[in-house]
Design an enzyme around this catalytic site. Structure first.
Site, PDB file in Angstrom:
ATOM      1  CG  HIS A 215      -0.346   0.156   2.521  1.00  0.00           C
ATOM      2  ND1 HIS A 215       0.301  -0.875   3.162  1.00  0.00           N
ATOM      3  CD2 HIS A 215      -0.238   1.230   3.357  1.00  0.00           C
ATOM      4  CE1 HIS A 215       0.762  -0.453   4.331  1.00  0.00           C
ATOM      5  NE2 HIS A 215       0.450   0.823   4.465  1.00  0.00           N
ATOM      6  CE  LYS A 219       3.970   6.754   3.565  1.00  0.00           C
ATOM      7  NZ  LYS A 219       3.802   6.280   4.946  1.00  0.00           N
ATOM      8  CG  HIS A 269      -3.441   3.363   1.463  1.00  0.00           C
ATOM      9  ND1 HIS A 269      -2.784   3.532   0.264  1.00  0.00           N
ATOM     10  CD2 HIS A 269      -2.607   3.860   2.421  1.00  0.00           C
ATOM     11  CE1 HIS A 269      -1.600   4.088   0.480  1.00  0.00           C
ATOM     12  NE2 HIS A 269      -1.473   4.313   1.782  1.00  0.00           N
ATOM     13  CG  HIS A 270      -3.403   7.734   2.922  1.00  0.00           C
ATOM     14  ND1 HIS A 270      -3.240   7.680   4.290  1.00  0.00           N
ATOM     15  CD2 HIS A 270      -2.254   7.231   2.394  1.00  0.00           C
ATOM     16  CE1 HIS A 270      -2.048   7.175   4.575  1.00  0.00           C
ATOM     17  NE2 HIS A 270      -1.427   6.884   3.440  1.00  0.00           N
ATOM     18  CG  ASP A 298      -1.866   2.513   6.774  1.00  0.00           C
ATOM     19  OD1 ASP A 298      -0.778   2.211   7.304  1.00  0.00           O
ATOM     20  OD2 ASP A 298      -2.010   3.480   6.007  1.00  0.00           O
TER      21      ASP A 298
HETATM   22 FE   LIG Z   1       0.061   5.321   2.957  1.00  0.00          FE
END
Ligand SMILES: [Fe+2]
Length: 352
Positions: A215, A219, A269-270, A298
């Protein structure tokens, strides 16, 4: 070029043949001619009897059938054979020279049309031609199926190698940061347990497992100084970190066909139920359910592990917080499914 299987044999010796004619003399004569060429022959006096013989012996390479017969005639037999035994070639035989009948037979799928009486040499030539064509059709199909299997296997292997590469990248990303070490595996485990409670299974569970694991892959594109900043983020830094779902989705595009659910998780997912999340500001059920599940996992893991900017919470305190934000930030059903799936904090995979 991959190895392909050998072509099926064309020679008559490998073939069975069913001769169908209501005149025993004609039938016997054809049988003798074909046996002399190495065929194993079966006989029938009517179309119906021919179907009974085929039921007993299974598929034959070739059926040679008279047109006019009692019970079921040649055309009826031709259609029945094509339906039940599509790989059997049928040669029609007639005592009357009618172009329209011959054309009709060929349109209905007959492999050839012969006129009685027929000489040994002509029968041999016509039967050989029909069987050669049949062998080529079977060979072609066999090649095609083998190639399709090989292409499919190679596509799967390419995907596996891609996934291995991405998973290694994800591990490398976490290895650099003591705070997030093991985060993706734990999120994956939490998400799978939650999804099972919500009735997910099979392939969709695999998608959630992988989506949980990957996920935060985006980053990789976020500067470390921003990623690990202890204090409050500036607007620009927040914008940079908010891009990781989109960047991650872009990285995983090769999975779009086979695992679209993984991409949905990575991108969404955010998101928050109240529409205040990122990157798309989706609301409620517009957020893919897989992403809502991973969001709970998360959030819980982020709260229960130490981060540069705050201490960790106890699992009990984290569950209280999950319930507090259920309905605004997180999906309430997913929160309760998570709590059901992991009722005992001592059994949480925190040390994974
Ligand atoms: Fe994330």
């Amino acid at each position: 070029m991959p190895d392909l299987p050998a072509a099926p044999p064309i020679e008559a010796g490998a073939a069975n043949c069913l001769i169908v004619d209501d005149e025993p003399i004609v039938r016997r004569s054809l049988v003798r001619m074909l046996q002399a060429q190495g065929f194993t022959c079966f006989e029938a006096g009517t179309g119906r009897e021919a179907l009974r013989v085929l039921d007993q012996i299974g598929e034959t390479s070739l059926v040679i059938s008279d047109m006019r017969m009692p019970e079921l005639d040649g055309i009826g037999l031709l259609e029945a054979v094509h339906q039940r035994y599509p790989d059997t070639s049928v040669i029609m035989l007639s005592g009357i020279s009618e172009t329209t009948t011959a054309v009709d037979c060929l349109h209905r799928g007959a492999a050839d049309f012969l006129l009685k009486p027929i000489s040994v040499s002509e029968l041999h030539a016509r039967v050989s031609r029909v069987l050669e064509k049949r062998a080529l059709v079977l060979q072609n199909r066999c090649y095609q199926q083998t190639l399709e299997r090989q292409v499919h296997a190679q596509a799967q292997r390419i995907q596996e190698l891609f996934l291995q590469g991405v998973q290694m990248l994800a591990r490398a990303l976490e290895a650099k940061d003591a705070y997030t070490r093991g985060h993706s595996i734990r999120v994956s485990q939490y998400a799978v347990g939650t999804a099972q409670r919500l009735g997910f299974g099979g392939g969709s569970l695999d998608g959630i497992r992988l989506g949980g694991e990957l996920h935060d892959i985006g980053k990789i594109g976020t500067r470390e100084a921003v990623l690990h900043k202890p204090g409050t983020l500036t607007d620009d830094e927040f914008r940079q970190i908010s891009e990781h779902p989109i960047l991650g989705e872009r990285m995983l595009l090769p999975l779009a066909q086979e695992s679209p659910d993984v991409l949905r998780i990575v991108r969404s997912h955010h998101e928050r139920l109240d529409g205040l999340g990122f990157p798309d500001g989706l609301r409620g059920e517009k957020i893919p359910i897989e992403a809502r599940i991973v969001a709970v996992a998360d959030t819980f893991d982020a709260m229960t592990t130490e981060r540069p900017y705050r201490d960790s919470r106890t699992p009990e305190a984290a569950v209280t917080e999950l319930r507090r934000v259920a309905g605004t930030q997180l999906d309430p059903d997913a929160v309760e499914a998570f709590v059901d799936a992991f009722p005992d904090p001592r059994e949480l995979p925190l040390s994974a």
